[in-house]
Design an enzyme around this catalytic site. Structure first.
Site, PDB file in Angstrom:
ATOM      1  N   ASP A   1       1.097   5.439   0.270  1.00 47.59           N
ATOM      2  CA  ASP A   1       0.482   6.738   0.946  1.00 47.59           C
ATOM      3  C   ASP A   1       0.044   7.786  -0.096  1.00 47.59           C
ATOM      4  O   ASP A   1       0.544   7.722  -1.320  1.00 47.59           O
ATOM      5  CB  ASP A   1       1.302   7.464   1.915  1.00 47.59           C
ATOM      6  CG  ASP A   1       1.591   6.595   3.128  1.00 47.59           C
ATOM      7  OD1 ASP A   1       1.067   5.637   3.443  1.00 47.59           O
ATOM      8  OD2 ASP A   1       2.645   6.706   3.960  1.00 47.59           O
TER       9      ASP A   1
ATOM     10  N   TYR B   1      12.201   0.666  -3.279  1.00 45.85           N
ATOM     11  CA  TYR B   1      11.651   2.136  -3.560  1.00 45.85           C
ATOM     12  C   TYR B   1      13.010   3.042  -4.072  1.00 45.85           C
ATOM     13  O   TYR B   1      14.106   2.607  -3.765  1.00 45.85           O
ATOM     14  CB  TYR B   1      11.011   2.490  -2.273  1.00 45.85           C
ATOM     15  CG  TYR B   1       9.769   2.290  -1.950  1.00 45.85           C
ATOM     16  CD1 TYR B   1       8.666   3.180  -2.334  1.00 45.85           C
ATOM     17  CD2 TYR B   1       9.639   1.014  -1.180  1.00 45.85           C
ATOM     18  CE1 TYR B   1       7.358   2.555  -2.107  1.00 45.85           C
ATOM     19  CE2 TYR B   1       8.393   0.693  -0.987  1.00 45.85           C
ATOM     20  CZ  TYR B   1       7.230   1.597  -1.216  1.00 45.85           C
ATOM     21  OH  TYR B   1       5.917   1.120  -1.126  1.00 45.85           O
TER      22      TYR B   1
ATOM     23  N   ARG C   1      10.175   7.419   4.075  1.00 47.89           N
ATOM     24  CA  ARG C   1       9.970   8.864   4.065  1.00 47.89           C
ATOM     25  C   ARG C   1      10.949   9.310   5.452  1.00 47.89           C
ATOM     26  O   ARG C   1      11.371  10.206   5.543  1.00 47.89           O
ATOM     27  CB  ARG C   1       8.791   9.474   4.067  1.00 47.89           C
ATOM     28  CG  ARG C   1       8.245   8.972   2.359  1.00 47.89           C
ATOM     29  CD  ARG C   1       7.196   9.829   2.140  1.00 47.89           C
ATOM     30  NE  ARG C   1       5.920   9.580   2.875  1.00 47.89           N
ATOM     31  CZ  ARG C   1       5.004  10.250   3.610  1.00 47.89           C
ATOM     32  NH1 ARG C   1       5.181  11.530   3.355  1.00 47.89           N
ATOM     33  NH2 ARG C   1       4.077   9.448   4.034  1.00 47.89           N
TER      34      ARG C   1
ATOM     35  N   ARG D   1       0.944  -1.425  -0.015  1.00 48.39           N
ATOM     36  CA  ARG D   1       0.151   0.018   0.025  1.00 48.39           C
ATOM     37  C   ARG D   1       0.863   1.296  -0.247  1.00 48.39           C
ATOM     38  O   ARG D   1       1.874   1.316   0.733  1.00 48.39           O
ATOM     39  CB  ARG D   1      -1.057  -0.029   1.262  1.00 48.39           C
ATOM     40  CG  ARG D   1      -1.864  -1.057   1.392  1.00 48.39           C
ATOM     41  CD  ARG D   1      -2.994  -0.941   2.345  1.00 48.39           C
ATOM     42  NE  ARG D   1      -4.106  -1.725   2.573  1.00 48.39           N
ATOM     43  CZ  ARG D   1      -4.825  -1.827   3.199  1.00 48.39           C
ATOM     44  NH1 ARG D   1      -5.161  -0.678   4.176  1.00 48.39           N
ATOM     45  NH2 ARG D   1      -6.179  -2.841   3.206  1.00 48.39           N
TER      46      ARG D   1
END
Length: 306
Positions: free
Chosen positions: A65, A134, A226, A63
């Site tokens: 954000d 990522y 992040r 999932r």
């Protein structure tokens, strides 16, 4: 007994999206989400309503954000065999190919399904995944700012020491409790295996001149990537020493830690899966709750909290 023998078939969907106009992956009432758009499109193509069937439910590898992008997202969906066959209409296409073509005709431009295929036995987009990779992209030079790429690159006002950032990042690699870098959720573990974390400034290719993080783990908890980037930027600016991100990790305290940076610089690049019989086994292993004694260098678990 196979899915088709029970009247359904599991499909793997490989997709990409620009997260700028989505309120994240998960369907939410009154908000535009990736899951919502994809499930609505599948319901339209499969004619779920007219057929009196429930809306298709999609399971995703990871999932994302609000504002986070994806190039290599993976999902699965179980659909009825008859509904899938009906997507061919009068064409001689394979039913899965027909579904892919019809989806392309109804999905919005910021959400693309690159491939649809029958999933192998035991495949689960979420639990079968071995790792997610990522990238986070930063531009720290005024002259290098490209307004055409501003939607997926963070513009940073201060020059960054990439070597210091990379050195700090590498101290976090391994299996640890990342509580200091995750937003807490009830009954959710924060133990993860960070397989790769490094920073570079490519001198060629589409990312030339940018400062790029490569982050790979078996899974990520909420806001983890992040927050890792936020700690790295503090080191790159010289506000914190190279040892600080590891000190945060060892403290296992979220309050007063790393800043969670803006979402738009983050892109899910790839999800990796095992092959063959290992798919189902991997799914079973992933469902098992991670325990504290699995952390690198941690003392044996007391069994207090599972």
């Amino acid at each position: 007994m196979t899915g088709e023998e029970t009247g359904s078939v599991r499909l793997r969907l490989d997709l990409a999206y620009d997260g700028g106009q989505f309120a994240g992956w998960a369907r939410q009432p009154g908000l535009r989400t990736v899951q919502g758009e994809l499930e609505d499109a599948l319901a339209t193509v499969l004619r779920s309503g007219p057929r009196g069937e429930a809306r298709p439910r999609v399971t995703v590898a990871g999932r994302t954000d609000a504002g986070v992008h994806a190039r290599g997202q993976v999902a699965h969906v179980d659909v009825g065999v008859e509904a899938l066959e009906a997507t061919r209409g009068r064409s001689d296409r394979d039913d899965v190919d027909a579904l892919a073509v019809r989806l392309a005709g109804v999905l919005p431009g910021d959400l693309v399904v690159h491939a649809v295929r029958r999933a192998p036995d035991g495949f689960d987009a979420r639990f079968s995944a071995l790792r997610r990779r990522y990238a986070y992209r930063v531009c720290d030079e005024q002259a290098a700012r490209d307004p055409l790429r501003r939607g997926w690159v963070l513009w940073h006002r201060r020059p960054l020491d990439v070597a210091a950032m990379d050195a700090a990042a590498r101290t976090l690699v391994g299996r640890h409790d990342f509580a200091a870098y995750c937003k807490p959720r009830p009954d959710a573990t924060t133990i993860r295996t960070l397989e790769v974390f490094g920073w570079s400034r490519p001198d060629a290719g589409p990312d030339a001149g940018l400062v790029v993080a490569d982050v790979q783990a078996d899974a990520f908890c909420h806001s983890m990537v992040r927050a890792l980037v936020g700690a790295s930027l503090a080191v790159g600016e010289g506000r914190r020493p190279v040892a600080w991100p590891r000190e945060l990790l060892d403290g296992r305290v979220r309050q007063g830690g790393a800043t969670v940076v803006a979402a738009h610089g983050l892109t899910l690049e790839h999800v990796a899966y095992p092959t063959g019989d290992e798919l189902a086994r991997r799914a079973e292993q992933t469902r098992a709750r991670r325990s504290e004694h699995d952390v690198d260098g941690a003392p044996p678990s007391t069994g207090c909290c599972g």
